[in-house]
Design an enzyme around this catalytic site. Sequence first.
Site, PDB file in Angstrom:
ATOM      1  NE  ARG A 182      -3.865   0.303   1.972  1.00 37.40           N
ATOM      2  CZ  ARG A 182      -5.028   0.901   2.914  1.00 37.40           C
ATOM      3  NH1 ARG A 182      -5.124   0.999   4.124  1.00 37.40           N
ATOM      4  NH2 ARG A 182      -5.891  -0.341   2.100  1.00 37.40           N
ATOM      5  CE  LYS A 197     -11.890   0.361   0.210  1.00 38.66           C
ATOM      6  NZ  LYS A 197     -12.167  -0.464   2.139  1.00 38.66           N
TER       7      LYS A 197
END
Length: 784
Positions: free
Chosen positions: A302, A494
């Site tokens: 990330r 997600k």
Amino acid sequence: MKFGAVIKDALYQDWQASYIDYGGLKRFIKDRQAKKQWDDADEAEFIKALESELEKVAKFQETKIAELTEKIDNYEDEVKNLIALSGESKRRESSSGNDNGEGPSAEHGDDPEGAEATDDSMSDTSDDEFEDRFVDLEEDLANVIADVHDLGHFSHLNYTGFIKIVKKHDKRTGFTLKGQFMRDFLEKRPFYKESFDAIIVQLSRLYNLVRTRGNPVQGDASAGGNQSAFVRQTTKYWVHPDNYVQLKLVILKHLPILVFDSDKAFAQDDAAITSVYFDNADLDLYMGRLEKTEGAEAIRLRWYGGMGVKLIFVERKTHREDWTGEKSVKARFPIAEHLVNDYIAGRHTMDETFEQLRKKGKKSDKEVDSMIKLAREVQAAIKHKKLGPVVRTFYNRTAFQLPGDARVRISFDTQLSLVREDNWDGRQRSGNNWRRTDIGIDWPFSQLPDEDKELFPYGVLEVKLQTQMGQEPPEWVRELVSSHLVEAVPKFSKFIHGCATLLPNRVDLIPFWLPQMETDIRKPATQKAQIQRPITSGSGTNSGTPSDVRSADLAQYTEPVSDDEDDEGNRHFATTSDEAGWADVDPQAAAEAKAFRDAQAKLQLVESRYTLDRDRGLNERSSSGHAASSGEGAAAGGRAGGEQGNNGSGISLTPGRVEYVSSFRAQQGKKIAIPVRVEPKVFYANERTTLAWIEFSVVVSAIGIGILSFSDPHDDIALAASSIFTTVALLSILYTAGMYTWRVRMIRNRQAVNYHDYFGPTALCGFILLGVIVNFALRIKQGL
């Protein structure tokens, strides 16, 4: 309700002239068609009028944004000056108090008490004046919040108006304008894409200063007690784009937007969060996370901001079952972007980097040891499970939280996009790199083919609560999550959604929410979580505005149908439990309106009965493609019809009845994953049942052996009875072994099947009864 009537009721009266002239454009079409056949000249004039309306709307919105920005800037200057003056006044008061405490003032001679009284009086008056000004500012900012809300509603309402009038034009004139209008006009003046994030962030900071009187609350990380006494709860919700602005404004009135650098002006890059999830060709990590297997992992890389960011975070999320007594954990460590490929390939380790942190004293020994262990485990998992980049998630996040306070944390993600990163179908996406480089944060990624991206249609709201045992969450949070602004979808992921939608050929098991994606989650507005102008405000008008409850209710209703337009199955009925109070009308009028809708609904039910009966037949549960959902799954689906009125979209056709669906229908060849909790006691229960059956089988076998042992060797009836009981015992043992094996396999695979045994006990009792009857019958026959 026709859109022409809706826009009249829902618009903000003070801005009436700046809205799209929907009625005028509609009359233009009708009048021209009434005189003659629509031709190229009419088309050119209509496009010119449409362009003029678009320019008017876009220019007004730009002007209002500039006005609101300037107004907020002015208020910010005033608030800062007021806070400075208030602080100076308190310092003078403190200094004056110290001087008076030392002795009498020369100015008041022998009356020190009079001097103190005079000073205190002046101090009190000053404090009151400051407080009155803060109250006035709070009211002014409430009006600014209402203005931002109304401007967001203005944007949505006008965009809907343009789409509907173009659709009406195409339907009635025979000319096709929709594609050209979207491409050549709306894209050049994209007023409807304004997120108002910059204004909302600035407004949140300012409102928090005024509310706290310049002393922002620094939350307590322990939130008021022993950590072991806390109950932590996380719930996820979907939010329709129509409600984005209102939702943010409602939350900022209670929680400030969390920013890490308050002196830096807001930039859209600051809100961008991108993650690349890793998995293998068999999607083992996807299956583990979907089935909630104990110890299931999700590994992702990330970063925050654009593609130029040099710091990447390697994260691992580990799922823990409740029965283990442990909490699911997320751990991460930072790595420089240029080292990521070597780390993934196993050519670089993080040991030396983390040891440097230990030497410099930046991290404790425990933290460094933990990061080294995590880095080694992630690297080993990537190697042994053959993991690679699979799915990228991108979204813009707005976080709400008191700094350092974990009691209420809210994050709101918009523009959520899922993008393929794999190279499995022969196409090079990420190639030999750990991420693809042909996109950044340029949503909606128009350069990508449709099969490589999934643009999620809703925002994702995540509410994290940390309350003490037995304590209720704040009232405003309860109102928010029960309002029309949100739709609860527990356990939404997600990563899971990205794999299920982008890799349909590799996925047989899908999440429970996927079949409900076509259901419209919008609901009629309620009085909860509304943005209203202060009653004492002189700046508002008495006419209906979008900030008022009645107008908001009309504006938030399911998309209305214009005249000459089919509803395309998108109009649904629903009511609140207190319709008279909700709509602010006479109870008798509300009852008459409800009776009319009931009659209309009955007509629709009669017309659709054949379709409903057919759908019920198709909706039976089967192991190949359908599964029943219960508990969290049922609560998370879209709203479904009542006992008689369920249509294809899952919305109730029966007024006053809103129920949650209890079964979902998957696509052909797919199964729906149902959350199933498996605890150790489930295995023990299976073992206890098996041992009980074996014990009973031994007893039956002993009966057969006893009959054979104590009977005459030439007694054929005793031999027959003994054979029957022994055979029943042997069959029972074989059946028990088969059931035990089947149950263990189902439990390990987390299959939502019925474990109750209807056949076995009945058959066993039947065979024993048959043996007894045969024995008695033969004995009776022998006696005769």
